[in-house]
Design an enzyme around this catalytic site. Structure first.
Site: not given
Ligand SMILES: [Zn+2]
Length: 168
Positions: A102, A144-145, A148
């Protein structure tokens, strides 16, 4: 015409990384500028995705584009995408473990389990709704995003994964 600029990236410990993003409602020139800046920032850092929170914006938006680079030598080549107000409609039961980094957690890699395929819905820079399925590496980036957007970094994701593997 304005050019894109490289933005400072929030590093783990900065509160913005654990905030839930705010829905985008204005599809205007400043949003296009932010998307351009995020793509430039991601490319400069050899990333394959970056969320708005990572560049200190509260908006529910991320960009992704994969190609082989120093950080991901085996990454496939995929077109740059701007993903706004993302939703994951369904997750495949089939999962895969894979190594993720990341940009907000420099020099750290973790093995993370993700669904192999996801069905998603999101908006583009014109505000149009798009439904699309992603698999393998792109599905991994999207998940993954998407974390976030919910204020979840790899640190929280890994802790959750370990809790599932070793329940108290
Ligand atoms: Zn990340």
């Amino acid at each position: 015409m304005s050019s894109s600029q490289i933005l400072p990236i929030a590093i783990t410990g900065e509160p913005i990384l654990n905030r839930i993003a705010v829905k985008v409602s204005q599809f205007d020139a400043s949003l296009i500028q932010l998307a351009d800046d995020m793509l430039a920032t991601m490319m400069a850092a050899n990333g394959v995705g970056i969320a708005a929170g990572q560049v200190h914006s509260p908006l529910a938006m991320f960009v992704m584009a994969s190609r082989p680079n120093e950080r991901y030598p085996n990454a496939p080549v995929t077109e740059p995408r701007v993903i706004i107000n993302p939703q994951i409609l369904s997750y495949s039961t089939q999962t895969q473990a894979g190594i993720e980094g990341c940009l907000s957690i420099p020099d750290s890699r973790m093995s993370i389990v993700r669904s192999q395929q996801i069905d998603t819905r999101f908006q583009n820079l014109k505000g149009e709704f798009i439904e699309q399925s992603f698999s393998d590496f792109e599905a991994r980036i999207f998940q993954h995003e998407f974390d976030h957007i919910k204020g979840i970094t790899l640190i929280e994701r890994l802790a959750q994964q370990q809790k599932q593997a070793y329940p108290a």
